[in-house]
Scaffold this motif. Structure first.
Motif: not given
Length: 408
Positions: A296, A328, A331-332, A335-336, A397, A408
Protein backbone atom coordinates in the motif's frame (compact mmCIF):
# COMPACT_ATOMS: atom_id res chain seq x y z
CA UNK A 1 10.21 -38.52 60.68
CA UNK A 2 11.25 -34.86 60.79
CA UNK A 3 14.27 -33.88 58.72
CA UNK A 4 16.00 -30.58 59.48
CA UNK A 5 18.42 -29.09 57.00
CA UNK A 6 21.28 -26.92 58.20
CA UNK A 7 22.03 -23.55 56.64
CA UNK A 8 24.92 -24.87 54.55
CA UNK A 9 22.71 -27.54 52.94
CA UNK A 10 19.91 -25.07 52.28
CA UNK A 11 22.36 -22.59 50.75
CA UNK A 12 23.80 -25.33 48.55
CA UNK A 13 20.35 -26.43 47.35
CA UNK A 14 19.37 -22.84 46.61
CA UNK A 15 22.63 -22.19 44.77
CA UNK A 16 22.17 -25.25 42.55
CA UNK A 17 18.64 -24.25 41.52
CA UNK A 18 19.52 -20.60 40.93
CA UNK A 19 22.75 -21.35 39.04
CA UNK A 20 21.11 -23.92 36.75
CA UNK A 21 18.16 -21.59 36.05
CA UNK A 22 20.34 -18.54 35.56
CA UNK A 23 22.77 -20.36 33.29
CA UNK A 24 19.89 -21.62 31.13
CA UNK A 25 18.43 -18.12 30.75
CA UNK A 26 21.79 -16.44 30.06
CA UNK A 27 22.80 -19.03 27.45
CA UNK A 28 19.42 -18.68 25.76
CA UNK A 29 19.85 -14.90 25.72
CA UNK A 30 23.24 -15.24 24.03
CA UNK A 31 21.91 -17.69 21.44
CA UNK A 32 18.95 -15.42 20.63
CA UNK A 33 21.19 -12.33 20.60
CA UNK A 34 18.48 -10.67 22.62
CA UNK A 35 19.04 -6.93 22.98
CA UNK A 36 15.86 -6.09 24.88
CA UNK A 37 14.39 -7.05 28.21
CA UNK A 38 16.04 -10.48 28.07
CA UNK A 39 19.47 -8.92 28.40
CA UNK A 40 18.48 -7.00 31.54
CA UNK A 41 16.78 -10.06 33.01
CA UNK A 42 20.01 -11.97 32.34
CA UNK A 43 21.80 -9.50 34.61
CA UNK A 44 19.13 -10.21 37.23
CA UNK A 45 19.73 -13.97 37.01
CA UNK A 46 23.50 -13.45 37.06
CA UNK A 47 23.12 -11.33 40.19
CA UNK A 48 20.99 -14.06 41.77
CA UNK A 49 23.73 -16.59 41.02
CA UNK A 50 26.35 -14.40 42.69
CA UNK A 51 24.01 -13.85 45.64
CA UNK A 52 23.56 -17.56 46.33
CA UNK A 53 27.30 -18.22 46.00
CA UNK A 54 28.13 -15.38 48.39
CA UNK A 55 25.63 -16.53 50.98
CA UNK A 56 26.88 -20.10 50.66
CA UNK A 57 30.39 -18.90 51.51
CA UNK A 58 28.97 -17.04 54.50
CA UNK A 59 27.07 -20.18 55.64
CA UNK A 60 30.34 -22.15 55.63
CA UNK A 61 32.23 -19.44 57.54
CA UNK A 62 29.93 -16.92 59.32
CA UNK A 63 32.93 -15.03 60.72
CA UNK A 64 33.75 -13.33 57.39
CA UNK A 65 31.74 -10.28 56.36
CA UNK A 66 32.62 -9.76 52.69
CA UNK A 67 30.20 -12.48 51.48
CA UNK A 68 27.37 -10.67 53.29
CA UNK A 69 28.32 -7.39 51.59
CA UNK A 70 28.50 -9.04 48.17
CA UNK A 71 25.31 -11.04 48.71
CA UNK A 72 23.27 -8.07 49.90
CA UNK A 73 24.46 -5.92 46.99
CA UNK A 74 23.77 -8.47 44.28
CA UNK A 75 20.41 -9.35 45.86
CA UNK A 76 19.30 -5.71 45.62
CA UNK A 77 20.69 -5.28 42.09
CA UNK A 78 19.12 -8.55 40.91
CA UNK A 79 15.67 -7.56 42.11
CA UNK A 80 16.13 -4.11 40.63
CA UNK A 81 17.07 -5.61 37.27
CA UNK A 82 13.86 -7.62 37.20
CA UNK A 83 12.03 -4.30 37.46
CA UNK A 84 14.30 -2.68 34.86
CA UNK A 85 13.69 -5.59 32.47
CA UNK A 86 9.96 -4.98 32.73
CA UNK A 87 10.52 -1.30 31.92
CA UNK A 88 12.62 -2.20 28.87
CA UNK A 89 9.89 -4.62 27.75
CA UNK A 90 7.37 -1.77 27.98
CA UNK A 91 9.67 0.70 26.21
CA UNK A 92 9.90 3.11 29.14
CA UNK A 93 12.69 5.55 29.97
CA UNK A 94 15.55 3.95 31.86
CA UNK A 95 17.90 6.66 33.12
CA UNK A 96 16.31 7.51 36.46
CA UNK A 97 15.26 3.90 37.11
CA UNK A 98 18.79 2.62 36.42
CA UNK A 99 20.30 5.24 38.71
CA UNK A 100 17.83 4.25 41.43
CA UNK A 101 18.91 0.61 41.23
CA UNK A 102 22.57 1.65 41.25
CA UNK A 103 22.03 3.75 44.39
CA UNK A 104 20.25 0.83 46.04
CA UNK A 105 23.11 -1.54 45.26
CA UNK A 106 25.82 0.87 46.40
CA UNK A 107 23.87 1.57 49.57
CA UNK A 108 23.56 -2.16 50.31
CA UNK A 109 27.32 -2.53 49.99
CA UNK A 110 28.18 0.50 52.11
CA UNK A 111 25.75 -0.32 54.94
CA UNK A 112 27.52 -3.65 55.48
CA UNK A 113 31.05 -2.25 55.19
CA UNK A 114 30.31 0.69 57.50
CA UNK A 115 28.68 -1.59 60.09
CA UNK A 116 31.96 -3.43 60.51
CA UNK A 117 32.72 -7.04 61.50
CA UNK A 118 30.95 -6.72 64.86
CA UNK A 119 27.54 -5.96 63.32
CA UNK A 120 26.53 -9.62 63.23
CA UNK A 121 24.83 -11.79 60.61
CA UNK A 122 22.21 -9.20 59.69
CA UNK A 123 24.55 -6.29 58.95
CA UNK A 124 22.96 -3.93 56.45
CA UNK A 125 19.74 -5.96 56.41
CA UNK A 126 17.28 -3.06 56.95
CA UNK A 127 18.54 -1.22 53.86
CA UNK A 128 18.54 -4.43 51.82
CA UNK A 129 14.99 -5.33 52.93
CA UNK A 130 13.69 -1.87 52.04
CA UNK A 131 15.33 -1.84 48.60
CA UNK A 132 14.09 -5.32 47.70
CA UNK A 133 10.58 -4.42 48.86
CA UNK A 134 10.66 -1.26 46.70
CA UNK A 135 12.03 -2.89 43.54
CA UNK A 136 9.83 -5.98 43.81
CA UNK A 137 6.71 -3.81 44.25
CA UNK A 138 7.69 -1.60 41.29
CA UNK A 139 8.37 -4.67 39.16
CA UNK A 140 5.02 -6.17 40.16
CA UNK A 141 3.20 -3.05 38.97
CA UNK A 142 5.29 -2.65 35.80
CA UNK A 143 4.69 -6.27 34.76
CA UNK A 144 0.97 -5.65 34.25
CA UNK A 145 1.30 -2.26 32.52
CA UNK A 146 1.95 -1.35 28.91
CA UNK A 147 2.92 -4.11 26.50
CA UNK A 148 3.52 -6.62 29.30
CA UNK A 149 -0.03 -6.15 30.52
CA UNK A 150 -1.34 -7.58 27.24
CA UNK A 151 0.31 -10.94 27.93
CA UNK A 152 -1.45 -13.25 30.36
CA UNK A 153 1.89 -14.85 31.17
CA UNK A 154 3.07 -11.60 32.74
CA UNK A 155 0.65 -12.16 35.63
CA UNK A 156 2.94 -14.98 36.72
CA UNK A 157 5.82 -12.53 37.05
CA UNK A 158 3.48 -10.11 38.83
CA UNK A 159 2.64 -12.86 41.33
CA UNK A 160 6.32 -13.70 41.83
CA UNK A 161 7.40 -10.13 42.49
CA UNK A 162 4.26 -9.40 44.51
CA UNK A 163 4.93 -12.36 46.80
CA UNK A 164 8.53 -11.21 47.20
CA UNK A 165 7.37 -7.71 48.11
CA UNK A 166 4.88 -9.04 50.67
CA UNK A 167 7.53 -11.33 52.19
CA UNK A 168 10.01 -8.48 52.63
CA UNK A 169 7.34 -6.19 53.98
CA UNK A 170 6.66 -8.90 56.56
CA UNK A 171 10.36 -9.10 57.36
CA UNK A 172 10.55 -5.36 57.95
CA UNK A 173 7.46 -5.32 60.17
CA UNK A 174 8.63 -8.29 62.26
CA UNK A 175 12.14 -6.87 62.66
CA UNK A 176 10.73 -3.55 63.87
CA UNK A 177 8.27 -5.23 66.25
CA UNK A 178 10.24 -8.26 67.48
CA UNK A 179 13.85 -7.96 66.32
CA UNK A 180 16.14 -10.31 64.41
CA UNK A 181 16.48 -12.73 67.34
CA UNK A 182 12.77 -13.33 67.83
CA UNK A 183 11.20 -16.75 67.32
CA UNK A 184 8.68 -15.31 64.88
CA UNK A 185 11.38 -13.89 62.63
CA UNK A 186 13.61 -16.98 62.68
CA UNK A 187 10.67 -19.33 62.04
CA UNK A 188 8.87 -17.51 59.24
CA UNK A 189 11.24 -14.85 57.92
CA UNK A 190 14.71 -16.24 58.57
CA UNK A 191 17.33 -17.55 56.15
CA UNK A 192 15.73 -20.99 55.83
CA UNK A 193 12.37 -19.65 54.70
CA UNK A 194 14.11 -17.18 52.39
CA UNK A 195 16.00 -20.07 50.72
CA UNK A 196 12.78 -21.98 50.07
CA UNK A 197 11.08 -18.87 48.70
CA UNK A 198 14.08 -18.10 46.48
CA UNK A 199 13.94 -21.56 44.87
CA UNK A 200 10.22 -21.23 44.11
CA UNK A 201 10.45 -17.68 42.79
CA UNK A 202 13.50 -18.42 40.65
CA UNK A 203 11.82 -21.32 38.87
CA UNK A 204 8.62 -19.38 38.24
CA UNK A 205 10.53 -16.28 37.10
CA UNK A 206 12.60 -18.39 34.68
CA UNK A 207 9.52 -19.90 33.07
CA UNK A 208 7.61 -16.61 32.85
CA UNK A 209 10.45 -14.49 31.45
CA UNK A 210 11.37 -17.18 28.92
CA UNK A 211 7.77 -17.43 27.69
CA UNK A 212 7.40 -13.65 27.51
CA UNK A 213 10.56 -13.32 25.47
CA UNK A 214 9.55 -16.15 23.13
CA UNK A 215 6.05 -14.70 22.63
CA UNK A 216 7.42 -11.26 21.76
CA UNK A 217 10.04 -12.72 19.40
CA UNK A 218 7.34 -14.77 17.68
CA UNK A 219 5.22 -11.69 17.02
CA UNK A 220 8.07 -9.58 15.73
CA UNK A 221 8.39 -11.58 12.56
CA UNK A 222 11.72 -12.35 10.88
CA UNK A 223 14.78 -11.88 13.05
CA UNK A 224 16.83 -8.74 12.71
CA UNK A 225 20.13 -9.01 10.87
CA UNK A 226 23.43 -7.58 12.01
CA UNK A 227 23.91 -3.82 12.07
CA UNK A 228 26.15 -4.06 9.00
CA UNK A 229 23.03 -5.11 7.04
CA UNK A 230 20.25 -3.00 8.58
CA UNK A 231 17.40 -4.27 6.42
CA UNK A 232 15.36 -7.27 7.49
CA UNK A 233 14.81 -10.20 5.18
CA UNK A 234 11.57 -8.63 3.91
CA UNK A 235 12.88 -5.05 3.75
CA UNK A 236 11.28 -4.10 7.06
CA UNK A 237 13.73 -2.06 9.13
CA UNK A 238 14.57 -2.40 12.81
CA UNK A 239 13.51 0.67 14.76
CA UNK A 240 17.09 1.91 15.29
CA UNK A 241 17.85 1.94 11.55
CA UNK A 242 14.47 3.51 10.81
CA UNK A 243 15.19 6.37 13.22
CA UNK A 244 18.58 7.09 11.65
CA UNK A 245 17.24 6.99 8.08
CA UNK A 246 14.22 9.11 9.02
CA UNK A 247 16.52 11.71 10.56
CA UNK A 248 18.53 11.96 7.35
CA UNK A 249 15.41 12.06 5.16
CA UNK A 250 13.83 14.79 7.32
CA UNK A 251 17.00 16.90 7.06
CA UNK A 252 17.02 16.60 3.27
CA UNK A 253 13.30 17.37 3.07
CA UNK A 254 13.76 20.50 5.21
CA UNK A 255 16.35 21.91 2.81
CA UNK A 256 13.87 21.48 -0.07
CA UNK A 257 10.79 22.72 1.83
CA UNK A 258 9.22 19.29 1.36
CA UNK A 259 6.98 17.37 3.75
CA UNK A 260 7.47 13.88 5.16
CA UNK A 261 4.69 11.91 6.80
CA UNK A 262 5.33 9.35 9.51
CA UNK A 263 2.58 6.75 9.91
CA UNK A 264 2.25 4.53 12.97
CA UNK A 265 0.13 1.44 12.38
CA UNK A 266 -1.15 -0.10 15.61
CA UNK A 267 -2.88 -3.47 16.02
CA UNK A 268 -3.93 -3.69 19.65
CA UNK A 269 -5.42 -7.17 19.77
CA UNK A 270 -2.48 -9.33 18.63
CA UNK A 271 -1.61 -10.64 22.13
CA UNK A 272 -5.27 -11.50 22.78
CA UNK A 273 -5.53 -13.20 19.39
CA UNK A 274 -2.40 -15.18 20.23
CA UNK A 275 -3.94 -16.32 23.51
CA UNK A 276 -7.32 -17.19 21.97
CA UNK A 277 -6.32 -18.67 18.61
CA UNK A 278 -2.68 -19.57 19.12
CA UNK A 279 0.64 -17.99 18.29
CA UNK A 280 0.48 -19.18 14.67
CA UNK A 281 -2.67 -17.15 14.02
CA UNK A 282 -1.05 -14.02 15.47
CA UNK A 283 2.06 -14.57 13.36
CA UNK A 284 -0.04 -14.95 10.20
CA UNK A 285 -1.81 -11.66 10.95
CA UNK A 286 1.50 -9.90 11.68
CA UNK A 287 3.09 -11.18 8.47
CA UNK A 288 0.00 -10.32 6.43
CA UNK A 289 0.02 -6.79 7.88
CA UNK A 290 3.67 -6.30 6.95
CA UNK A 291 3.02 -7.47 3.40
CA UNK A 292 -0.10 -5.30 3.13
CA UNK A 293 1.66 -2.14 4.26
CA UNK A 294 4.45 -2.74 1.76
CA UNK A 295 1.91 -3.13 -1.04
CA UNK A 296 0.00 0.00 0.00
CA UNK A 297 3.00 2.33 0.16
CA UNK A 298 5.47 3.62 -2.38
CA UNK A 299 8.59 1.70 -3.32
CA UNK A 300 10.80 4.31 -1.61
CA UNK A 301 8.87 4.38 1.69
CA UNK A 302 10.72 3.43 4.88
CA UNK A 303 8.95 0.69 6.86
CA UNK A 304 9.93 -0.53 10.32
CA UNK A 305 8.64 -3.03 12.86
CA UNK A 306 7.37 -1.15 15.92
CA UNK A 307 7.28 -3.47 18.91
CA UNK A 308 4.98 -6.45 18.99
CA UNK A 309 1.87 -4.91 17.50
CA UNK A 310 2.77 -2.15 15.12
CA UNK A 311 4.61 -0.80 12.10
CA UNK A 312 6.11 2.58 11.25
CA UNK A 313 6.13 4.10 7.76
CA UNK A 314 7.89 7.24 6.52
CA UNK A 315 7.13 8.64 3.05
CA UNK A 316 6.70 11.88 1.14
CA UNK A 317 3.41 13.75 1.46
CA UNK A 318 2.51 16.93 -0.41
CA UNK A 319 0.17 18.18 2.32
CA UNK A 320 -1.93 17.13 5.28
CA UNK A 321 -4.84 16.00 3.07
CA UNK A 322 -2.35 13.99 1.02
CA UNK A 323 -1.02 12.35 4.19
CA UNK A 324 -4.59 11.54 5.20
CA UNK A 325 -5.22 10.00 1.77
CA UNK A 326 -2.08 7.85 1.98
CA UNK A 327 -2.98 6.66 5.48
CA UNK A 328 -6.48 5.82 4.28
CA UNK A 329 -5.01 3.67 1.50
CA UNK A 330 -2.93 1.78 4.07
CA UNK A 331 -5.92 1.33 6.36
CA UNK A 332 -8.24 0.00 3.65
CA UNK A 333 -5.49 -2.28 2.34
CA UNK A 334 -5.05 -3.76 5.83
CA UNK A 335 -8.77 -4.43 6.19
CA UNK A 336 -8.93 -6.16 2.81
CA UNK A 337 -5.77 -8.22 3.27
CA UNK A 338 -6.35 -9.27 6.87
CA UNK A 339 -9.88 -10.42 6.02
CA UNK A 340 -8.27 -13.11 3.85
CA UNK A 341 -5.99 -14.46 6.61
CA UNK A 342 -6.84 -18.03 7.64
CA UNK A 343 -7.86 -17.17 11.21
CA UNK A 344 -10.58 -14.83 9.93
CA UNK A 345 -9.90 -12.40 12.77
CA UNK A 346 -9.17 -8.71 12.16
CA UNK A 347 -7.52 -6.86 15.06
CA UNK A 348 -8.49 -3.33 16.05
CA UNK A 349 -6.42 -1.07 13.80
CA UNK A 350 -5.45 2.53 14.42
CA UNK A 351 -3.20 4.68 12.24
CA UNK A 352 -1.57 7.86 13.47
CA UNK A 353 0.11 10.39 11.18
CA UNK A 354 2.51 13.26 11.90
CA UNK A 355 4.08 15.56 9.31
CA UNK A 356 7.54 17.07 9.59
CA UNK A 357 6.11 20.57 9.25
CA UNK A 358 3.88 20.31 12.34
CA UNK A 359 4.85 21.83 15.67
CA UNK A 360 4.72 18.43 17.38
CA UNK A 361 7.49 17.19 15.15
CA UNK A 362 10.00 19.78 16.30
CA UNK A 363 12.69 18.77 18.81
CA UNK A 364 12.18 19.93 22.36
CA UNK A 365 14.48 22.55 23.79
CA UNK A 366 17.46 21.63 25.91
CA UNK A 367 19.14 18.24 25.69
CA UNK A 368 16.66 16.84 23.20
CA UNK A 369 17.57 19.48 20.67
CA UNK A 370 21.20 18.45 20.87
CA UNK A 371 20.44 14.92 19.73
CA UNK A 372 20.62 14.35 15.95
CA UNK A 373 17.69 11.93 16.20
CA UNK A 374 15.54 14.17 18.41
CA UNK A 375 13.36 15.29 15.51
CA UNK A 376 12.80 11.71 14.36
CA UNK A 377 11.99 10.64 17.91
CA UNK A 378 9.39 13.42 18.18
CA UNK A 379 7.81 12.36 14.89
CA UNK A 380 7.64 8.73 15.94
CA UNK A 381 6.26 9.58 19.37
CA UNK A 382 3.58 11.81 17.88
CA UNK A 383 2.52 9.19 15.34
CA UNK A 384 2.37 6.50 18.03
CA UNK A 385 0.19 8.64 20.28
CA UNK A 386 -2.20 9.43 17.42
CA UNK A 387 -2.36 5.72 16.52
CA UNK A 388 -3.10 4.81 20.13
CA UNK A 389 -5.96 7.29 20.20
CA UNK A 390 -7.26 6.16 16.82
CA UNK A 391 -7.33 2.53 17.96
CA UNK A 392 -9.14 3.45 21.16
CA UNK A 393 -11.76 5.87 19.83
CA UNK A 394 -14.91 4.56 18.18
CA UNK A 395 -15.21 5.60 14.57
CA UNK A 396 -11.61 6.82 14.22
CA UNK A 397 -9.48 4.88 11.78
CA UNK A 398 -6.81 7.52 11.22
CA UNK A 399 -5.72 10.53 13.27
CA UNK A 400 -3.48 13.17 11.68
CA UNK A 401 -1.61 15.42 14.08
CA UNK A 402 -4.13 14.64 16.85
CA UNK A 403 -7.15 15.85 14.82
CA UNK A 404 -9.78 13.32 13.80
CA UNK A 405 -9.36 13.11 10.04
CA UNK A 406 -10.23 9.45 9.66
CA UNK A 407 -11.27 7.92 6.40
CA UNK A 408 -14.71 6.71 7.39
Amino acid sequence: MNVELDQVTLSLMTAVVVIVSGTFFIVETMLRRDEGAGRVWSVAFLSAMLTTLAYMVWAVDPTVMWPVAVGNTTFVVGTGCMWLGCRVFNGRRMTIATLTVAVGGIGALLTVLLAGPDAGDWAGAPWMFACILLFAALGCVESVRGDMGTYRTSWGLCAVLGLQAVFYLGRIVVVIAEGFDSTLFNTWFGSAMTSVLTVILTIVALVVTSVLRADRAGQRGPARLESSAPLGTDDVLPIASFTVLLTRAAERAATRAEELAVLAVRMDDLPQISSAFGGEAAREISEAARASVKRSTSALALIAQDGTNGLLVAMSAASEPDARRLAGIVYRGLLDDLAEVGAGVIPVIGIGVVLTGTADAQPASGDAAASPCAGAAQLIAGARESARRAAGEAGSAVLVGGADLSAR
